[in-house]
Design an enzyme around this catalytic site. Structure first.
Site, PDB file in Angstrom:
ATOM      1  N   LYS A 118      -6.595   3.379  -3.658  1.00 15.64           N
ATOM      2  CA  LYS A 118      -7.041   3.431  -2.263  1.00 15.64           C
ATOM      3  C   LYS A 118      -7.236   4.877  -1.870  1.00 15.64           C
ATOM      4  CE  LYS A 118      -5.152   2.196   2.328  1.00 15.64           C
ATOM      5  NZ  LYS A 118      -4.091   1.433   3.029  1.00 15.64           N
TER       6      LYS A 118
ATOM      7  N   ASP B 267       0.859  -1.182   0.000  1.00 16.52           N
ATOM      8  CA  ASP B 267       0.000   0.000   0.000  1.00 16.52           C
ATOM      9  C   ASP B 267       0.898   1.235   0.000  1.00 16.52           C
ATOM     10  OD1 ASP B 267      -1.823  -2.055   0.478  1.00 16.52           O
ATOM     11  OD2 ASP B 267      -3.069  -0.828   1.803  1.00 16.52           O
TER      12      ASP B 267
ATOM     13  N   LYS C   8     -10.075   0.544  -2.792  1.00 18.25           N
ATOM     14  CA  LYS C   8     -10.029   0.339  -1.346  1.00 18.25           C
ATOM     15  C   LYS C   8     -10.294   1.638  -0.607  1.00 18.25           C
ATOM     16  CE  LYS C   8      -6.997  -0.961   2.498  1.00 18.25           C
ATOM     17  NZ  LYS C   8      -5.663  -1.434   2.910  1.00 18.25           N
TER      18      LYS C   8
END
Lengths: 480, 312
Positions: free
Chosen positions: B212, B148, B248
């Site tokens: 995300k 991430d 996300k």
């Protein structure tokens, strides 16, 4: 399993519908003179909801007499801030009973509970709040130094927003000191009758609001009654013209909110996802039973295909069915007669060579239903580009230049609403100046507010409702 | 499919042709979808679906091996009294806790649960490219199979799109076949929805497997309009390229209701194909327990309260 939404029906336990309703005259429910009644049904199930008294001319006369007496003896003498208190009280009771109103409206009209709950009922209460504040400030309404009420106002409202149209009519009339005889639409009288209860609950002086139920003949008796000072009508252009003829030379004033064939103009630089949403709410809000619906989509030709593809994908998401289900987006058509009319005009689209498209959707067996529909390849010369369909049917036309868009948008006997979609601010202002429509939305559609005047050009009507302009229609100003 | 070369003009051209986002319209669409009423069978399905999509996260300075192990145990069996509760989507930790998490998961039967590491000088992203690469390599070498990363928001806002783009390309190269790359846009710092759409496309063009919303360290985080715009971006990207990129949301999703609203957004924007942990994750920590309590309530008919689910 996939993510299918389980049924989420709103309970109907909150409403208490009587088997039979009388007329609301002088603060009481009374029997009509004749024994004639008519049924009001739930258009989603065709079940009879209640039996409604039919008001003849003599009943209308009784209502007008009651309104006149209330006007002369009570309402015109009351201090304006006291009038305002009654309006505030009505607004608060409507909010307290909002769920009851929403469920009842959905049952009687067929529109989704999401809309009655989130739009119709809150907006109706907002109209009372807004006008309550005006009651003691009418000198600043722009209707002269000495604004005075007309007296007794006859009001005739349509079936598409029964409670909201009642609020649009009754709130300004009462705030300005008029008394009212209101005739709700034949197919949707129930929320008006519940409103009568609210008037009782609020302790509104008797005779200030009277409600007579019936059909066109009842409305005609109201329009032609000699002791009516002003008519406020929302409905079809045909009936509106009849009213204008009937009151010509009588000294009665009138506001008329009539039909429309709103153009929703999409330029090639529009924010496309929100444009698609705006098109959908422009035509499918309230099953397209909206006088200001964006029923003509004018798309710049170079983005036509992309836009239509996105629009079809979005329309496929529309949930058609039980109006009481909280997830329903498109409810039932209000009546068999309206359904027949939608079918008739739409079939002319097929016959005249436009291309019909609807998503796959299963319609309930009982009740009156029409799937969300778009016609592409429509031209100005097609009936579906000219006539108001008043249903969930969108006609798609194209244009090449901004001027052509404006010319096509204005090329209609109507002039109620228009929408402009572009990221270019200067073009919005330019288009708004050229468009001959009473309401112009920029990068949005079908947004309403009590402070904003609403009304049409040309065959879409006379006068404005809402805001200061709407107040002025209920006032005589100027001379002492 | 190579849509964009890493040059300034190419990136600008690509982002310029994206349609604008009208904020008022996007907010009202998101709000309308928030009114969907999800009941009975669909609620039951949605709760299990949401559990399986959680990236169960701990990103604190106070994280210890003990805390991380506890989280891993919870990830495998979120409710020890009910084996029908699915495992979560992944564990998400700082890179120095990746090895602990991987080892513990493997030891307790959680081999199938991936470990995600936040990377590239998370959360601010204020470090040199060399440091960011090393940060990522560390995580990969410790067994992270999901990275991430954060984008350089300063570079984005100052118009240095090449820097944002190439950093993602470098990190993607490092990930190779070893790890999925999630690119954190930190939408709370990008502020406008136009920026969210641009950054989404920029990240996808540079090789993101997931986009995300947030680090969870900045508020606002995963608001409904932001998630709506990102879901529109992956939907449009799929139409352009045939490739499905995941989304996300992270930060601020604490209740079952919040989570179900996210699933409704997915269903009615990108479509049901995205309703899988492969394409939709929810970054959260407190959410899991609320989902478990709601699940118990559906099963038993009464709401048990926080002491009937485990703390961690």
């Amino acid at each position: 399993m996939t993510f299918e939404y389980s049924p989420a029906p709103e309970s109907t336990a909150i409403v208490d519908i009587s088997a039979q309703y009388g007329l609301f005259i002088n603060g009481k429910f009374v029997a009509a003179k004749g024994s004639k009644t008519f049924n009001t049904i739930n258009p989603a199930t065709e079940k009879v909801l209640s039996k409604i008294a039919y008001a003849q001319a003599s009943d209308v006369d009784k209502a007008v007499v009651a309104a006149r007496s209330a006007y002369t003896k009570v309402w015109s003498k009351m201090a304006p801030q006291e009038r305002g208190k009654y309006l505030f009280r009505i607004a608060r009771i409507m909010q307290e009973r909002a769920r009851e109103f929403a469920v009842l409206e959905t049952m009687d009209n067929g529109k989704p509970i999401r809309e009655t709950r989130d739009i119709d009922v809150p907006l109706a209460a907002a109209h009372f709040f807004y006008h309550a504040g005006w009651a003691d400030k009418l000198k600043y309404a722009g209707a002269g130094d000495n604004p005075r009420p007309h007296g007794v106002v006859g009001q005739i409202i349509p079936w598409n927003f029964p409670l909201l149209m009642l609020a649009w009519k009754v709130a300004p009339a009462l705030a300005t000191g008029n008394t009212v005889v209101l005739k709700p639409a034949e197919t949707t009288p129930l929320t008006a009758l519940l409103f009568a209860e609210v008037c009782q609950q609020a302790g509104l002086p008797t005779g200030v609001v009277n409600i007579v139920t019936g059909d066109g003949a009842t409305g005609s008796a109201l329009v032609n009654h000699p002791d009516i000072d002003k008519i406020a009508f929302t409905g079809s252009t045909g009936v509106g013209k009849g009213i204008a003829r009937a009151i010509a030379g009588t000294g009665k004033s009138a506001t008329l909110e009539l039909g429309g064939k709103g153009a929703n103009i999409v330029f090639d630089d529009s924010p496309i996802d929100q444009t698609v949403e705006g098109i959908v709410s422009g035509i499918f809000f309230n099953q397209g039973h909206v006088c200001c619906a964006g029923s003509r989509l004018l798309v710049q030709e170079n983005v036509h295909d992309e836009l239509i593809e996105k629009l079809k994908r979005r329309i496929s998401q529309i949930r058609v069915g039980d109006p009481l289900d909280k997830n329903t987006d498109l409810g039932a058509i209000n009546s068999a007669a309206q359904l027949a009319r939608i079918k008739e005009i739409s079939s002319s689209g097929d016959a005249e060579g436009a291309h019909r498209w609807s998503p796959e959707c299963t319609l309930p067996e009982k009740g009156f239903w029409y799937p969300p529909t778009i016609f592409t390849g429509v031209t100005q010369a097609n009936r579906i580009a000219q006539e108001e369909i008043f249903g969930p049917v969108l006609s798609v036309l194209t244009f090449r230049t901004p001027q052509e868009a404006i010319d096509k948008a204005n090329n209609t006997p109507y002039g109620l609403s228009a929408g402009v979609w572009t990221e270019k601010g200067s073009r919005i202002l330019w288009a708004a100046k050229q468009l001959k429509a009473g309401v112009i939305w920029a990068n949005t559609f079908n947004k309403f507010d009590p402070a904003s005047p609403f009304g049409g050009y040309k065959e879409s009507g006379w006068g404005r409702e809402g805001g200061r302009h709407g107040l002025a229609a209920y006032l005589k100003g100027g001379e002492k | 499919m190579q849509l964009v070369e890493g040059t300034d003009s190419s990136i600008r051209r690509f982002l310029k042709q994206l349609p604008g986002v009208d904020q008022v319209g996007a907010e009202s669409r998101a709000a309308m979808l928030g009114t969907r009423s999800i009941k009975t069978a669909s609620k039951k399905w949605a709760i299990d679906c949401a559990i399986s999509m959680i990236d169960l996260t701990t990103l604190e300075g106070s994280d210890t091996d003990g805390k991380v192990k506890a989280l891993c145990t919870k990830a495998v069996h979120p409710d020890p009294t009910d084996p029908t509760v699915p495992s979560v989507g992944a564990i998400c930790v700082y890179n120095d806790k990746v090895a602990t998490a991987r080892k513990h998961l493997d030891a307790i039967g959680g081999q199938s649960i991936p470990v995600a590491a936040v990377s590239t000088a998370f959360p601010s992203g204020r470090a040199s490219l060399e440091v960011k690469k090393q940060d990522t390599l560390d995580a990969l070498n410790s067994g992270a199979t999901e990275i991430d990363m954060v984008i350089d928001r300063g570079a984005f806002l100052s118009g240095d799109l090449v820097k944002v783009f190439t950093e993602i390309v470098y990190i993607k190269e490092l990930c190779g076949d070893r790890a999925h790359l999630k690119v954190i846009l930190e939408t709370g710092e990008l502020v406008t929805l136009d920026n969210v759409r641009k950054a989404s496309h920029l990240a996808m063009a540079a090789g993101a497997d997931f986009i995300k919303t947030s680090t969870g360290k900045i508020s606002p985080a995963a608001t409904a309009p932001v998630v709506l715009v990102m879901l529109e971006a992956v939907r449009d990207w799929y139409e352009m390229t045939g490739i499905r990129i995941g989304v996300k949301p992270a930060g601020g999703i604490r209740t079952t209701k919040d989570a179900i609203k996210q699933l409704v957004l997915v269903r009615e924007t990108a479509g049901e194909e995205w309703l899988t942990p492969k394409l939709f994750r929810i970054g959260a920590s407190a959410l899991l327990n609320d989902l478990l309590m709601q699940r118990m309530k559906l099963r038993n008919g009464n709401y048990a309260g926080p002491n009937y689910v485990t703390l961690d």
